[in-house]
Enzyme design. Structure first.
Site: not given
Ligand code: PGA
Length: 254
Positions: A12, A14, A98, A100, A170, A176, A216
């Site tokens: 992903n 982003k 997601h 976010e 997640e 992140g 992560s």
């Molecule tokens: P990350 O994000 O691997 O940077 O923690 C995962 C995601 O949001 O899909």
């Protein structure tokens, strides 16, 4: 490692990578991962790079995903992107709900469910994201939160459709942050999600659905996470932005 379900590892990206940068990244991944057959591989660039990446992965083992999609099929929705527009670039997967987007765009379970139905109508496989915040985990309501999200975000899907749906667990506190769920925490929630799916559909169907872990994921923890019985892949954010780290995650998972 022999798993019950074939692993699906998706990057992903982003809001990262211009079209030119995306092309560099995907060409590198194509080279590094050409021999991989054991894992399904998906890259999810931003919309503006879909055309370039789509061309670059022709005749490869990489598949294309988008990061969002409208629940509507077309019309007066300024700034939105429809399933038909994604299909034009051979998009096979779309990340929906997601955290976010749930946080910044206030996406609800109902909206995510409607988007999932729209995606299925266009034969695009949704990757439906669920996960609790740190506050919710600490309050001991992880199962309630994740259970409600799973039921709400998959509402109305048929048995055929759910089998073509991927779920991504997640935990918001792991995205992140560099803080990954422990193997035990991940397995516990994945098994819980599968039990919910068995209740909504049936045992055999639940056993066929892939549940990815995200938050992560990196080369150093991929092997342990991917070996868990109910973890069927990864949704990778930060570590998907470099050829080396994404390739190592894939290779360490095999
Ligand atoms: P990350 O994000 O691997 O940077 O923690 C995962 C995601 O949001 O899909």
């Amino acid at each position: 490692m022999q798993k019950e379900r074939k692993l699906l590892i998706a990057g992903n990206w982003k809001m990262n990578k211009t079209a030119a940068e995306a092309l560099d990244l995907v060409n590198g991944l194509r080279r590094e991962l050409a021999a991989v057959k054991e894992v399904d591989l998906v890259v999810c660039p931003p919309f503006t790079a879909l055309g370039h990446v789509s061309q670059a992965i022709l005749d490869s083992n990489l598949r294309l995903g988008a990061q969002n999609m409208s629940e509507h099929t077309g019309g007066a929705y300024t700034g939105e992107i429809s399933a038909a527009m994604l299909k034009e670039f051979s998009v096979r997967y779309v990340i929906l709900g997601h955290s976010e987007r749930r946080q910044y765009q206030k996406e609800s379970d109902l909206l995510v469910a409607n988007k999932a139905l729209t995606a299925h109508a266009a034969a695009i496989k949704p990757i439906v994201c669920v996960g609790e915040t740190l506050e919710q985990r600490e309050a001991g309501i992880t199962e309630k939160v994740v259970g409600d999200q799973v039921r709400g975000s998959l509402a109305g899907l048929s048995k055929d459709q759910i089998e073509e749906t991927v779920i991504a667990y997640e935990p918001v506190w792991a995205i992140g942050t560099g803080r990954t769920a422990t193997a035990e925490q991940a397995q516990e929630v994945h098994a819980f999600i599968r039990r919910i799916l068995a209740g909504l559909f049936d045992e055999a169907t639940a056993r066929r659905i892939r549940i990815q872990y995200g938050g992560s994921v990196k080369p150093s923890n991929a092997r342990e996470l991917m070996s868990l019985p109910d973890v069927d892949g990864a949704l990778v954010g930060g570590a998907s932005l470099e050829v080396r780290s994404f390739s190592d995650i894939v290779k360490n998972s095999i």
